[in-house]
Design an enzyme around this catalytic site. Structure first.
Site, PDB file in Angstrom:
ATOM      1  N   HIS A  13       0.863  -1.202   0.000  1.00 47.78           N
ATOM      2  CA  HIS A  13       0.000   0.000   0.000  1.00 47.78           C
ATOM      3  C   HIS A  13       0.889   1.238   0.000  1.00 47.78           C
ATOM      4  O   HIS A  13       1.456   1.607   1.033  1.00 47.78           O
ATOM      5  CB  HIS A  13      -0.900   0.009   1.249  1.00 47.78           C
ATOM      6  CG  HIS A  13      -1.828   1.198   1.323  1.00 47.78           C
ATOM      7  ND1 HIS A  13      -3.146   1.069   1.693  1.00 47.78           N
ATOM      8  CD2 HIS A  13      -1.651   2.527   1.089  1.00 47.78           C
ATOM      9  CE1 HIS A  13      -3.738   2.257   1.667  1.00 47.78           C
ATOM     10  NE2 HIS A  13      -2.836   3.164   1.322  1.00 47.78           N
ATOM     11  N   HIS A  15       1.477   5.420  -1.842  1.00 51.59           N
ATOM     12  CA  HIS A  15       1.075   6.519  -2.727  1.00 51.59           C
ATOM     13  C   HIS A  15       2.332   7.092  -3.369  1.00 51.59           C
ATOM     14  O   HIS A  15       3.200   7.616  -2.655  1.00 51.59           O
ATOM     15  CB  HIS A  15       0.359   7.618  -1.930  1.00 51.59           C
ATOM     16  CG  HIS A  15      -0.866   7.108  -1.233  1.00 51.59           C
ATOM     17  ND1 HIS A  15      -2.114   7.163  -1.807  1.00 51.59           N
ATOM     18  CD2 HIS A  15      -1.024   6.490  -0.034  1.00 51.59           C
ATOM     19  CE1 HIS A  15      -2.996   6.612  -0.973  1.00 51.59           C
ATOM     20  NE2 HIS A  15      -2.361   6.191   0.107  1.00 51.59           N
ATOM     21  N   LYS A  98      -9.725  -0.585  -5.472  1.00 54.28           N
ATOM     22  CA  LYS A  98      -9.751   0.083  -4.173  1.00 54.28           C
ATOM     23  C   LYS A  98     -11.089   0.755  -3.920  1.00 54.28           C
ATOM     24  O   LYS A  98     -11.586   1.506  -4.759  1.00 54.28           O
ATOM     25  CB  LYS A  98      -8.638   1.144  -4.153  1.00 54.28           C
ATOM     26  CG  LYS A  98      -8.513   1.948  -2.874  1.00 54.28           C
ATOM     27  CD  LYS A  98      -7.859   1.162  -1.766  1.00 54.28           C
ATOM     28  CE  LYS A  98      -7.908   1.904  -0.433  1.00 54.28           C
ATOM     29  NZ  LYS A  98      -6.745   2.759  -0.230  1.00 54.28           N
ATOM     30  N   HIS A 135     -10.377   1.349   2.131  1.00 57.53           N
ATOM     31  CA  HIS A 135     -10.151   2.376   3.150  1.00 57.53           C
ATOM     32  C   HIS A 135     -11.363   2.282   4.070  1.00 57.53           C
ATOM     33  O   HIS A 135     -12.447   2.744   3.722  1.00 57.53           O
ATOM     34  CB  HIS A 135     -10.015   3.779   2.540  1.00 57.53           C
ATOM     35  CG  HIS A 135      -9.788   4.825   3.589  1.00 57.53           C
ATOM     36  ND1 HIS A 135      -8.581   5.444   3.789  1.00 57.53           N
ATOM     37  CD2 HIS A 135     -10.611   5.318   4.543  1.00 57.53           C
ATOM     38  CE1 HIS A 135      -8.665   6.276   4.813  1.00 57.53           C
ATOM     39  NE2 HIS A 135      -9.898   6.219   5.295  1.00 57.53           N
ATOM     40  N   HIS A 173      -4.370  -0.255   6.023  1.00 56.79           N
ATOM     41  CA  HIS A 173      -3.845   0.597   7.102  1.00 56.79           C
ATOM     42  C   HIS A 173      -4.726   0.553   8.352  1.00 56.79           C
ATOM     43  O   HIS A 173      -5.293   1.558   8.766  1.00 56.79           O
ATOM     44  CB  HIS A 173      -3.618   2.032   6.635  1.00 56.79           C
ATOM     45  CG  HIS A 173      -4.734   2.682   5.849  1.00 56.79           C
ATOM     46  ND1 HIS A 173      -6.059   2.543   6.165  1.00 56.79           N
ATOM     47  CD2 HIS A 173      -4.696   3.493   4.759  1.00 56.79           C
ATOM     48  CE1 HIS A 173      -6.781   3.239   5.315  1.00 56.79           C
ATOM     49  NE2 HIS A 173      -5.980   3.819   4.454  1.00 56.79           N
ATOM     50  N   ASP A 246       1.565   2.774   3.455  1.00 60.76           N
ATOM     51  CA  ASP A 246       0.701   3.948   3.289  1.00 60.76           C
ATOM     52  C   ASP A 246       1.538   5.223   3.306  1.00 60.76           C
ATOM     53  O   ASP A 246       1.100   6.262   3.808  1.00 60.76           O
ATOM     54  CB  ASP A 246      -0.410   4.011   4.344  1.00 60.76           C
ATOM     55  CG  ASP A 246      -1.466   5.058   3.989  1.00 60.76           C
ATOM     56  OD1 ASP A 246      -1.594   5.383   2.789  1.00 60.76           O
ATOM     57  OD2 ASP A 246      -2.140   5.562   4.906  1.00 60.76           O
TER      58      ASP A 246
HETATM   59  N1  LIG Z   1      -3.459   7.942   4.598  1.00 54.56           N
HETATM   60  C1  LIG Z   1      -3.642   9.223   4.423  1.00 54.56           C
HETATM   61  O1  LIG Z   1      -3.799   9.961   5.408  1.00 54.56           O
HETATM   62  N2  LIG Z   1      -3.667   9.796   3.195  1.00 54.56           N
HETATM   63  C2  LIG Z   1      -3.615   9.118   1.929  1.00 54.56           C
HETATM   64  C3  LIG Z   1      -4.930   8.498   1.545  1.00 54.56           C
HETATM   65  C4  LIG Z   1      -5.259   7.242   2.307  1.00 54.56           C
HETATM   66  O2  LIG Z   1      -4.525   6.254   2.239  1.00 54.56           O
HETATM   67  O3  LIG Z   1      -6.278   7.218   3.000  1.00 54.56           O
HETATM   68  C5  LIG Z   1      -3.192  10.133   0.870  1.00 54.56           C
HETATM   69  O4  LIG Z   1      -3.357   9.842  -0.324  1.00 54.56           O
HETATM   70  O5  LIG Z   1      -2.664  11.185   1.233  1.00 54.56           O
HETATM   71 ZN   LIG Z   2      -3.156   5.140   1.596  1.00 57.07          ZN
HETATM   72 ZN   LIG Z   3      -6.741   5.166   3.041  1.00 56.77          ZN
END
Ligand SMILES: NC(=O)N[C@@H](CC(=O)O)C(=O)O
Ligand SMILES: [Zn+2]
Ligand SMILES: [Zn+2]
Length: 344
Positions: A13, A15, A98, A135, A173, A246
């Protein structure tokens, strides 16, 4: 133990964002991870095979370590169709889809407003054996932000899992004992990712003695009994729990703001952060299961066939790191890490 060799880990996971920052995020995530499940919450989101294929190309153009493999994910909306799932599966690049409840988190405004709107899509995922990544927070403004994960489990996840008994589900997460208990009690088709920051920190770290915006992420850090439940789950060796950083970078100014964004950056030191937790628990012998074996086993993918080695060696985390033409403040900025990746 001061030196440990494990099968190369994967991040289930992360970003990576898009555009100029890809150079930075891709460098960090591919440094020693073999694969990464790449979250699709771009603006606009990755909603079909074409979007996923193009995003995959942009990630590969950002020069990852040779051998690194991004695993793409579809972003479900109220308009996703079973054909989108079939096409995504056929692309060979998309490994999951997702579910963002609309409004739950960063860039989730195009998310699903009611899971009942996409029941045919979820049925198609079950049929194609495509994992549903979730999520898991309700978006009801009346529900306290610290209770949104537990409420989601009770009101949305339990019926969903009961209705689709063969659907692979990853509760992403996780942040509560409620989530740990739910996942443990569910069938083999239900797993969960756990971040390094939810293992290392609780809401006191974020709020006591001053507000620390770089710890603000969603689902929000909870009280320490929940942190303890997560630590126990991650370090137990239980095959349902696996590594998902995450890592979710936002530029420094977007975090240090009157209305700061949710998300913490951990890709600069991911396995090193987890190693600290496992060491504290005397559970370094379980790190490989959590980081390198349980994830691929859940996704029914082969484990990586090479290794990395970490050593007890301190190194300083920079105060800021390049983030395109901006900067990001990483977790443990200005502090010393105690483990270092020395091979891999
Ligand atoms: N975890 C977070 O607080 N933010 C994530 C989005 C997510 O995973 O929920 C993001 O894309 O910034
Ligand atoms: Zn995330
Ligand atoms: Zn998330």
């Amino acid at each position: 133990m001061t030196r440990l060799t494990i099968t190369r880990p994967d991040d289930w996971h992360v970003h990576l964002r898009d555009g100029e920052v890809l150079t930075n995020t891709v460098e960090d995530i591919s440094r020693y991870f073999g694969r990464a499940i790449v979250m699709p919450n771009l603006v606009p989101p990755v909603v079909n095979a074409k979007g996923a294929t193009e995003y995959h190309e942009r990630i590969m153009a950002a020069n990852p370590r040779e051998g690194f493999k991004p695993l793409m994910v579809l972003y479900l909306t109220d308009n996703t169709t079973p054909a989108d799932i079939a096409e995504a599966k056929a692309s060979g690049l998309v490994y999951a889809a997702k579910l963002y409840p609309a409004g739950a988190t960063t860039n989730s405004s195009s998310g699903v407003t009611d899971v009942n709107n996409i029941s045919d899509v979820i049925a198609a995922m079950q049929e194609h054996d495509m994992p549903l990544l979730i999520h898991g927070e309700v978006t009801d403004k009346e529900i306290d932000i610290f209770d949104r994960e537990a409420e989601f489990i009770d009101t949305i996840l339990k019926p969903l899992v009961a209705n689709y008994p063969d659907l692979k589900v990853v509760l992403e997460h996780i942040t509560t004992k409620n989530a740990v208990d739910f996942v443990k009690a569910a069938g083999k088709n239900v797993g969960a990712t756990i971040t390094a920051h939810h293992l290392l920190y609780n809401r006191n770290h974020m709020l006591a003695g001053g507000i620390r915006p770089h710890f603000f992420c969603l689902p929000i850090l909870k009280r320490n009994i929940h942190q303890q439940a997560l630590v126990e789950a991650a370090t137990s060796g239980n095959e349902k729990f696996f590594l998902g950083t995450d890592s979710a970078p936002h530029a420094k100014h977007a975090k240090e703001s009157a209305c700061g964004c949710a998300g913490s950056y951990t890709a600069h030191a991911a396995i090193e952060l987890y190693a600290e937790v496992f060491e504290q628990e005397n559970a370094l012998d379980k790190l490989e299961a959590f980081a390198s074996l349980n994830g691929p086993n859940f996704y029914r993918l082969p484990v990586n066939n090479d290794t990395i080695t970490i050593e007890k060696l301190s190194w300083p985390v920079p105060e800021t790191m390049a983030f395109g033409s901006d900067v990001v403040v990483p977790i443990k900025a200005g502090e010393e890490m105690t483990w270092q990746v020395v091979e891999g």
